[in-house]
Design an enzyme around this catalytic site. Structure first.
Site, short mmCIF file in Angstrom:
data_model
loop_
_atom_site.label_atom_id
_atom_site.label_comp_id
_atom_site.label_asym_id
_atom_site.label_seq_id
_atom_site.Cartn_x
_atom_site.Cartn_y
_atom_site.Cartn_z
N PRO A 92 0.83 -1.21 0.00
CA PRO A 92 0.00 0.00 0.00
C PRO A 92 0.86 1.26 0.00
O PRO A 92 1.81 1.38 0.77
CB PRO A 92 -0.79 -0.13 1.31
CG PRO A 92 -0.85 -1.60 1.57
CD PRO A 92 0.48 -2.12 1.09
N GLU A 93 0.53 2.18 -0.89
CA GLU A 93 1.26 3.43 -1.00
C GLU A 93 0.42 4.56 -0.43
O GLU A 93 -0.62 4.32 0.20
CB GLU A 93 1.66 3.68 -2.46
CG GLU A 93 2.51 2.55 -3.02
CD GLU A 93 2.95 2.76 -4.47
OE1 GLU A 93 3.00 3.92 -4.92
OE2 GLU A 93 3.25 1.76 -5.15
N LYS A 150 3.28 6.30 4.05
CA LYS A 150 2.81 4.92 4.23
C LYS A 150 2.49 4.60 5.68
O LYS A 150 2.00 3.51 5.98
CB LYS A 150 3.87 3.95 3.71
CG LYS A 150 4.16 4.10 2.22
CD LYS A 150 5.24 3.14 1.76
CE LYS A 150 5.60 3.37 0.29
NZ LYS A 150 6.65 2.44 -0.17
#
Length: 374
Positions: free
Chosen positions: A2-3, A62
């Site tokens: 996940p960014e 993040k």
């Protein structure tokens, strides 16, 4: 992994479902990696959260956090495959079609939260690969970014838009001699940009990812700054829902890599190629992203019809983990990048995957938050 955009999605759902409510029940399963590697235990987490009111949620790249009515507060990082699920809410980053995946609590949960309202909200932090991190930070809620691990990371291009100016970016680029893609991925420079966002930004800026950061012209820096804010703000506003991403984005056309007889091209016929920069596979459009200055040596250049990999982020079909998503752990355990760092002594630090295994085999997953229509 996940960014920035995917993490912003979950922060949105935390604010909608948990903020303003008291956690009447908290359960946590101790994991000596997910909790233990950052000096926390499941018991400490449970004690710190249970019976308290959730007063806020925030994000820096993040990393994201949940602030409580009194310290300490929970600061989290998803690693490669972590996610926060909220029962009966469409938060999912990945999912499978197996019936057991609809069960609650979900498989691989690390903590469970229940609120005091009726109907109650229920949330679960899950991580099959154990690369996520959950910690407690004991400080005033409004000072959380002054403490580790957040203070060691660079500004967030959305949250800290006033900091990430064209002048700031120019000074950062010219202070280092590394491939520009590698600089963007270094969380110590800028928080939240990962592989797909870095490629998207460079494509819109018309900059080759291998070009050294200190060789960019004033015009290129201006284009890079504009592209960074455009890609980051747009993807965050759309809650990382790629069905809503503009059709001209590279993201919409890059996932055919490795598929037989499916060329990696843009709608106008421009070819998408793949090469390794900063230890990561980068999608590049050579007809758009010209090399205008010295570049790092090309390593492991891959053709668009390479037999390796079969990545495609979409809601409806099964996928393997992104091939261009090399497993990394959290930012504080940064280590040397392999290939590209050997080419440049001043290359970036990135997150390197912990040599750990999940307690059970990880499920076959389907990507969710970045969705692509067929």
């Amino acid at each position: 992994m996940p960014e920035l955009a995917e993490v912003s999605r979950i922060v949105h759902f935390i604010r909608h479902h948990l903020v303003g409510k008291t956690l009447t029940k908290v359960s946590a399963q101790h994991d000596d990696i997910v909790f233990g590697k950052v000096g926390t235990t499941a018991a400490e987490f449970q004690k710190a959260m249970e019976g308290k009111k959730v007063v806020g949620a925030g994000q820096q790249g993040k990393y994201f956090w949940i602030t409580m009515s009194t310290p300490p507060h929970a600061v989290m990082h998803f690693g490669m495959a972590g996610w926060l699920k909220i029962r009966d809410a469409d938060t999912y980053y990945y999912r499978t079609d197996k019936p057991e995946d609809k069960e609650w609590p979900p498989k691989y949960w690390k903590f469970l939260l229940e609120t005091d309202d009726d109907p109650k909200a229920e949330a679960a932090f899950v991580d099959p690969r154990r690369l996520a991190r959950i910690r407690l930070v004991d400080c005033p809620a409004d000072e959380i970014r002054k403490y580790s691990p957040l203070k060691e990371n660079g500004p967030d291009p959305v949250t800290d838009k006033d900091t990430v100016t064209e002048d700031w970016l120019g000074k950062k680029l010219r202070s280092k001699k590394v491939p520009v893609k590698a600089l963007l991925l270094d969380q110590a420079n800028i928080s939240g940009i990962g592989n797909w966002m870095g490629d998207e930004i460079l494509y819109h800026a018309k900059i080759h990812p291998e070009q050294y950061s200190n060789t960019l012209s004033d015009d290129q820096i201006k284009e890079l700054h504009t592209a960074m804010h455009y890609v980051c703000s747009t993807s965050v506003e759309l809650l990382a829902d790629s069905e809503k991403f503009p059709e001209h984005w590279l993201f919409k056309h890059r996932w055919s890599k490795g598929k037989k007889n499916v060329p990696s091209v843009l709608p106008n016929g421009a070819k998408i190629t793949f090469l390794t920069v900063g230890g990561r596979t980068s999608a590049v459009v050579p007809s758009v992203q010209k090399k205008t200055g010295p570049v790092a040596k090309e390593i492991d250049t891959e053709s668009s019809d390479s037999p390796k990999g079969n990545s495609k982020r979409k809601r409806e079909s099964a996928v393997k983990e992104e091939e261009d998503g090399v497993p990394f752990s959290e930012d504080e355990s940064k280590a040397k990048v392999s290939a590209s760092k050997r080419q440049s002594k001043k290359a970036i630090k990135t997150e390197e995957e912990e040599d750990v295994k999940p307690s059970e085999p990880a499920p076959s997953t389907r990507r969710r938050s970045a969705r692509v229509r067929k």
